[in-house]
Design a protein around this motif. Structure first.
Motif, PDB file in Angstrom:
ATOM      1  N   LEU A 174      24.560  79.378  71.537  1.00  0.00           N
ATOM      2  CA  LEU A 174      23.660  81.282  70.521  1.00  0.00           C
ATOM      3  C   LEU A 174      22.279  79.997  70.014  1.00  0.00           C
ATOM      4  CD1 LEU A 174      23.709  83.469  69.511  1.00  0.00           C
ATOM      5  CD2 LEU A 174      25.394  82.139  67.296  1.00  0.00           C
ATOM      6  N   GLU A 219      24.636  85.592  79.997  1.00  0.00           N
ATOM      7  CA  GLU A 219      26.184  85.363  80.197  1.00  0.00           C
ATOM      8  C   GLU A 219      26.174  84.512  79.609  1.00  0.00           C
ATOM      9  OE1 GLU A 219      25.756  84.652  83.850  1.00  0.00           O
ATOM     10  OE2 GLU A 219      24.923  85.458  83.270  1.00  0.00           O
ATOM     11  N   LYS A 265      22.821  83.278  74.274  1.00  0.00           N
ATOM     12  CA  LYS A 265      22.266  84.737  73.618  1.00  0.00           C
ATOM     13  C   LYS A 265      21.183  83.718  72.162  1.00  0.00           C
ATOM     14  CE  LYS A 265      25.773  86.845  75.250  1.00  0.00           C
ATOM     15  NZ  LYS A 265      24.910  87.862  76.519  1.00  0.00           N
ATOM     16  N   SER A 324      18.664  88.333  76.922  1.00  0.00           N
ATOM     17  CA  SER A 324      19.571  86.831  76.262  1.00  0.00           C
ATOM     18  C   SER A 324      19.018  87.707  74.759  1.00  0.00           C
ATOM     19  CB  SER A 324      18.661  85.509  76.711  1.00  0.00           C
ATOM     20  OG  SER A 324      17.192  85.488  76.129  1.00  0.00           O
ATOM     21  N   ILE A 370      20.064  88.733  70.671  1.00  0.00           N
ATOM     22  CA  ILE A 370      20.846  90.295  70.630  1.00  0.00           C
ATOM     23  C   ILE A 370      20.400  90.902  69.569  1.00  0.00           C
ATOM     24  CG2 ILE A 370      22.508  88.911  72.094  1.00  0.00           C
ATOM     25  CD1 ILE A 370      23.861  88.070  69.536  1.00  0.00           C
ATOM     26  N   ILE A 386      30.177  87.081  70.336  1.00  0.00           N
ATOM     27  CA  ILE A 386      29.428  86.773  71.008  1.00  0.00           C
ATOM     28  C   ILE A 386      29.448  86.757  72.353  1.00  0.00           C
ATOM     29  CG2 ILE A 386      27.566  85.368  70.808  1.00  0.00           C
ATOM     30  CD1 ILE A 386      27.801  85.240  67.876  1.00  0.00           C
TER      31      ILE A 386
END
Length: 127
Positions: free
Chosen positions: A54, A80, A83, A104, A106, A126
């Motif tokens: 992330l 996937e 993020k 990617s 979010i 997430i």
């Protein structure tokens, strides 16, 4: 223990520090990785593609900016595994719209990262 690496990418050392402290104090993530430019973040991602990441990503930086990091992620076709939450001082609507075109991404929020946002984010799945 989190099932992802939290990576904070910002060329402003003050925001690197603030976002690191907020992640730890909110119990969102205890071991964030910090990079001052997109180049170092990309190098790390290239070596660790098998893990979930992330990114708290700034847009406007020297060397390789946030758009360059996002282009790298998109070209690798691994949304996937990675993020991104863009955390920027830009209030430009065009930047927000462009950001949301990346698979990617979010979320897009303005600096600084609100403490309450991390508490809300902890409740979301997430990965």
């Amino acid at each position: 223990m989190a099932n992802f690496n939290l990576i904070i990418v910002d060329d402003d050392p003050n925001f690197l520090f603030i976002h690191d402290v907020l992640a730890k104090k909110s119990d969102f993530h205890q071991t964030p990785l910090k990079f001052e430019d997109g180049y170092d973040a990309i190098r790390f991602l290239e070596e660790n593609m098998d893990k979930n990441h992330l990114l708290f990503l700034d847009i406007y930086m020297k060397t390789i900016d946030g758009w360059g990091v996002l282009d790298f992620i998109e070209n690798k076709n691994i949304p996937e595994k990675i993020k991104v939450i863009l955390i920027s001082s830009s209030v430009n609507v065009a930047d927000k719209n462009k950001a949301m075109e990346y698979s990617s991404v979010i979320d897009y929020i303005e600096k600084p990262l609100p403490f309450e946002y991390l508490n809300m984010l902890k409740e979301q799945v997430i990965f």
